[in-house]
Scaffold this motif. Sequence first.
Motif, PDB file in Angstrom:
ATOM      1  N   PRO A 176       2.270  13.231  -7.609  1.00 56.54           N
ATOM      2  CA  PRO A 176       2.008  14.542  -8.249  1.00 56.54           C
ATOM      3  C   PRO A 176       2.075  15.637  -7.118  1.00 56.54           C
ATOM      4  O   PRO A 176       2.521  16.946  -7.564  1.00 56.54           O
ATOM      5  N   GLU A 177       1.639  15.283  -6.063  1.00 60.18           N
ATOM      6  CA  GLU A 177       1.311  16.452  -4.963  1.00 60.18           C
ATOM      7  C   GLU A 177       2.548  16.095  -3.896  1.00 60.18           C
ATOM      8  O   GLU A 177       2.914  17.190  -3.330  1.00 60.18           O
ATOM      9  N   LEU A 178       3.008  14.911  -3.651  1.00 56.13           N
ATOM     10  CA  LEU A 178       3.854  14.869  -2.484  1.00 56.13           C
ATOM     11  C   LEU A 178       5.430  15.462  -3.015  1.00 56.13           C
ATOM     12  O   LEU A 178       5.946  16.041  -2.074  1.00 56.13           O
ATOM     13  N   LEU A 179       5.842  15.129  -4.021  1.00 48.77           N
ATOM     14  CA  LEU A 179       7.121  15.298  -4.335  1.00 48.77           C
ATOM     15  C   LEU A 179       7.354  16.998  -4.367  1.00 48.77           C
ATOM     16  O   LEU A 179       8.260  17.179  -3.858  1.00 48.77           O
ATOM     17  N   PRO A 180       6.576  17.476  -5.206  1.00 49.38           N
ATOM     18  CA  PRO A 180       6.871  19.287  -5.096  1.00 49.38           C
ATOM     19  C   PRO A 180       7.102  19.731  -3.629  1.00 49.38           C
ATOM     20  O   PRO A 180       7.483  20.741  -3.437  1.00 49.38           O
ATOM     21  N   LEU A 181       5.803  19.133  -3.030  1.00 46.16           N
ATOM     22  CA  LEU A 181       5.632  19.494  -1.564  1.00 46.16           C
ATOM     23  C   LEU A 181       7.024  19.267  -0.842  1.00 46.16           C
ATOM     24  O   LEU A 181       7.273  20.368  -0.023  1.00 46.16           O
ATOM     25  N   ILE A 182       7.494  18.270  -1.087  1.00 42.13           N
ATOM     26  CA  ILE A 182       8.714  17.937  -0.272  1.00 42.13           C
ATOM     27  C   ILE A 182       9.904  18.654  -0.677  1.00 42.13           C
ATOM     28  O   ILE A 182      10.797  19.301   0.168  1.00 42.13           O
ATOM     29  N   PHE A 183      10.387  18.450  -1.892  1.00 45.03           N
ATOM     30  CA  PHE A 183      11.578  18.902  -2.514  1.00 45.03           C
ATOM     31  C   PHE A 183      11.479  20.435  -3.153  1.00 45.03           C
ATOM     32  O   PHE A 183      12.390  20.886  -3.209  1.00 45.03           O
ATOM     33  N   GLY A 184      10.268  20.743  -3.374  1.00 50.01           N
ATOM     34  CA  GLY A 184      10.169  22.150  -3.994  1.00 50.01           C
ATOM     35  C   GLY A 184       9.555  22.031  -5.492  1.00 50.01           C
ATOM     36  O   GLY A 184      10.018  20.799  -6.090  1.00 50.01           O
ATOM     37  N   ALA A 226      -6.515  12.037   0.604  1.00 51.44           N
ATOM     38  CA  ALA A 226      -6.133  11.022  -0.300  1.00 51.44           C
ATOM     39  C   ALA A 226      -5.617   9.925   0.639  1.00 51.44           C
ATOM     40  O   ALA A 226      -6.097   8.619   0.607  1.00 51.44           O
ATOM     41  N   ILE A 227      -4.839  10.215   1.541  1.00 52.74           N
ATOM     42  CA  ILE A 227      -4.147   9.327   2.638  1.00 52.74           C
ATOM     43  C   ILE A 227      -5.005   8.579   3.469  1.00 52.74           C
ATOM     44  O   ILE A 227      -5.005   7.290   3.340  1.00 52.74           O
ATOM     45  N   PRO A 228      -5.916   9.182   4.057  1.00 49.39           N
ATOM     46  CA  PRO A 228      -7.042   8.452   4.799  1.00 49.39           C
ATOM     47  C   PRO A 228      -7.978   7.658   4.083  1.00 49.39           C
ATOM     48  O   PRO A 228      -8.129   6.511   4.400  1.00 49.39           O
ATOM     49  N   ALA A 229      -8.388   8.162   3.053  1.00 54.13           N
ATOM     50  CA  ALA A 229      -9.138   7.437   1.985  1.00 54.13           C
ATOM     51  C   ALA A 229      -8.399   6.038   1.557  1.00 54.13           C
ATOM     52  O   ALA A 229      -9.258   4.958   1.354  1.00 54.13           O
ATOM     53  N   GLY A 230      -7.164   6.058   1.178  1.00 52.05           N
ATOM     54  CA  GLY A 230      -6.425   5.007   0.714  1.00 52.05           C
ATOM     55  C   GLY A 230      -6.224   3.844   1.949  1.00 52.05           C
ATOM     56  O   GLY A 230      -6.410   2.925   1.753  1.00 52.05           O
ATOM     57  N   ALA A 231      -6.226   4.237   3.081  1.00 51.07           N
ATOM     58  CA  ALA A 231      -5.725   3.741   4.450  1.00 51.07           C
ATOM     59  C   ALA A 231      -7.038   2.861   4.784  1.00 51.07           C
ATOM     60  O   ALA A 231      -7.060   1.606   4.957  1.00 51.07           O
ATOM     61  N   ILE A 232      -8.218   3.612   4.623  1.00 52.96           N
ATOM     62  CA  ILE A 232      -9.448   2.836   5.206  1.00 52.96           C
ATOM     63  C   ILE A 232      -9.956   1.676   4.018  1.00 52.96           C
ATOM     64  O   ILE A 232     -10.332   0.695   4.491  1.00 52.96           O
ATOM     65  N   THR A 233      -9.566   2.187   2.742  1.00 52.90           N
ATOM     66  CA  THR A 233      -9.997   1.143   1.776  1.00 52.90           C
ATOM     67  C   THR A 233      -9.109  -0.151   1.865  1.00 52.90           C
ATOM     68  O   THR A 233      -9.470  -1.017   1.648  1.00 52.90           O
ATOM     69  N   TYR A 234      -7.741   0.161   2.230  1.00 50.11           N
ATOM     70  CA  TYR A 234      -7.010  -0.979   2.255  1.00 50.11           C
ATOM     71  C   TYR A 234      -7.328  -1.905   3.479  1.00 50.11           C
ATOM     72  O   TYR A 234      -7.310  -3.051   3.331  1.00 50.11           O
ATOM     73  N   PRO A 243       0.880  -1.071  -0.074  1.00 49.95           N
ATOM     74  CA  PRO A 243       0.004   0.076   0.103  1.00 49.95           C
ATOM     75  C   PRO A 243       0.917   1.295   0.058  1.00 49.95           C
ATOM     76  O   PRO A 243       0.478   2.268  -0.676  1.00 49.95           O
ATOM     77  N   ILE A 244       2.119   1.256   0.597  1.00 48.08           N
ATOM     78  CA  ILE A 244       3.077   2.346   0.710  1.00 48.08           C
ATOM     79  C   ILE A 244       3.497   2.568  -0.812  1.00 48.08           C
ATOM     80  O   ILE A 244       3.521   3.922  -1.217  1.00 48.08           O
ATOM     81  N   SER A 245       3.888   1.592  -1.420  1.00 47.92           N
ATOM     82  CA  SER A 245       4.410   1.737  -2.762  1.00 47.92           C
ATOM     83  C   SER A 245       3.289   2.149  -3.722  1.00 47.92           C
ATOM     84  O   SER A 245       3.539   3.266  -4.310  1.00 47.92           O
ATOM     85  N   MET A 246       2.371   1.465  -3.995  1.00 49.70           N
ATOM     86  CA  MET A 246       1.057   1.746  -4.849  1.00 49.70           C
ATOM     87  C   MET A 246       0.636   3.016  -4.459  1.00 49.70           C
ATOM     88  O   MET A 246       0.206   3.816  -5.504  1.00 49.70           O
ATOM     89  N   GLY A 247       0.299   3.205  -3.373  1.00 49.72           N
ATOM     90  CA  GLY A 247      -0.545   4.402  -2.863  1.00 49.72           C
ATOM     91  C   GLY A 247       0.548   5.744  -2.952  1.00 49.72           C
ATOM     92  O   GLY A 247       0.113   6.810  -3.216  1.00 49.72           O
ATOM     93  N   GLY A 248       1.520   5.421  -2.643  1.00 52.84           N
ATOM     94  CA  GLY A 248       2.594   6.453  -2.874  1.00 52.84           C
ATOM     95  C   GLY A 248       2.679   6.951  -4.239  1.00 52.84           C
ATOM     96  O   GLY A 248       3.063   8.113  -4.292  1.00 52.84           O
ATOM     97  N   ALA A 249       2.865   6.226  -5.035  1.00 48.32           N
ATOM     98  CA  ALA A 249       2.877   6.317  -6.515  1.00 48.32           C
ATOM     99  C   ALA A 249       1.890   7.434  -7.021  1.00 48.32           C
ATOM    100  O   ALA A 249       1.961   8.228  -7.580  1.00 48.32           O
ATOM    101  N   THR A 250       0.739   6.980  -6.308  1.00 46.10           N
ATOM    102  CA  THR A 250      -0.670   7.898  -6.756  1.00 46.10           C
ATOM    103  C   THR A 250      -0.540   9.237  -6.420  1.00 46.10           C
ATOM    104  O   THR A 250      -0.872  10.184  -6.991  1.00 46.10           O
ATOM    105  N   ILE A 251      -0.009   9.279  -5.218  1.00 50.22           N
ATOM    106  CA  ILE A 251       0.015  10.767  -4.715  1.00 50.22           C
ATOM    107  C   ILE A 251       1.095  11.565  -4.967  1.00 50.22           C
ATOM    108  O   ILE A 251       1.447  12.533  -4.503  1.00 50.22           O
TER     109      ILE A 251
END
Length: 504
Positions: free
Chosen positions: A316-324, A452-460, A306-314
Amino acid sequence: MAMSAFVSNLLKSSLISLAATSISLAAGFASSIIAARLLGPEGSGKVAYALWIATSAAALADMGLPQTLLRNTGGLAGNDDGWKVLVRTALRSFLISVSMIGAGILLFAAITYAYHDARPAWFWLVTGLLFLSYAFYVFSTAVARGRNRFGQTARTTLLGGTMQIPFVFIGAWLLGPTGALIGYVARYLPQALKLRDYVDPTAKYSRETLSPEMLRYGRYIWFSDLVEILILSRIEFLFLGVFLSPASIGYFAAGLGLAGLIEQIMLQISPALIVHFTEAHAKSDQQSLNAAYRRVIRIVALVMLPISMGGATIMPELLPLIFGDAFEPAVPAAATLLAFVWIAGISVIPWGIISASGRSAILLRVQVTSAAATISLLTALVPSLGLEGAALARAMTVTLTFVLLGWMAWKHVRVSVPLTALAKTVLAAALCAGAASFGVYSLDGLPALLSAIPAGAITYLLAIRCLRLITPEDIEILMATAGGKLPIGSRPFAGRLLSFLAPG
């Protein structure tokens, strides 16, 4: 009962390694963010390149001795003289090779100073110090874990991680990429300096303690590690530097940093796998070994997928938020790397059981095959597809490696991958990723992630229950192993959650 006890002991050692790994990964990831924010794609690319050079040089210098000690010092339980003589003997050979390669790096720094100026020379000088720090860290850690001192390595990891972040920040701020590398030197020093505690100066040097079987095992592991670190780990940097630019290395390193958070967890757990699988081989209990192998794969897949596939889904928002925003071009490649990193993590398990059986030649053949595939794919894909081509090449290679390792583990150790359970877990993770995608594509920025993260976690969690991916026996083992480590107030909640996930 024997199998449950084996898995419980394995999980205890793995949890200690996991705690240390979490600390190390948090510090390493924070350092990557600091380097990216202060130095930009090009500067952080230089840091990533130097890290690859230092770790590659360390792999070249160790001659397979750390892995040999990891596998064999624990087998000399109750024989203090035996393991101390083994460590003293291995250390002498290790010091000779480390000194030779260290001198080579210093010579290159001197030549750089003579033909350029002081700034690049200092960069390579600090890279040499990083090589020494990391090489002795690897040797020292192998001895400690071989003697089941996982708690001790966890403490030095905490100290090193605590030192790394401020040193990287101050160094990058004041001295640029060279200064950032000083923080990585500090990261490995605490455990490297612990080597003094494992070496008995009164122990006699005896070449006979390194048996022909140990030397053969170490030689094959050494070649395998060289292929891994020189080609399979970061060879993309070389292709990207040749066909694109130093900034592209920074982009790819950012994507690898996120994927590495998952992969490194399994790589750090692998010593515990080798130690305990070796003990199981010695007992010749094939049924328990196969059952434990299948259970470990199932549990690890439940966590990683779930971390791998869910992380790939988010992504587009996660990487610019972290690294700029400057790292936005890295998003497609980073998503691909993260989507397939669970396969690389799972591969550690068949690798560990093959290694524990002493069949290091098999590992070498798998690594050589994967290396040849990597170079071929990168040559074909990077010139035409750039960053995305490098990511696709890695995804295809890790899949091939897992298939080969799983097949070799079945052929030579007679243990099988639980394909049905793995397929069900992939389905559950896909449902998790699908639920997370609604938040990502409906909102922007932090609100997208928060939905996105809570929705993915509950579904999983619901998918785990519906697909019956956890058994009551899994719960018993997990609670017996980790339940006592939880805060008292959270234990009833953990018990109820696990009971919900595994209905009777």
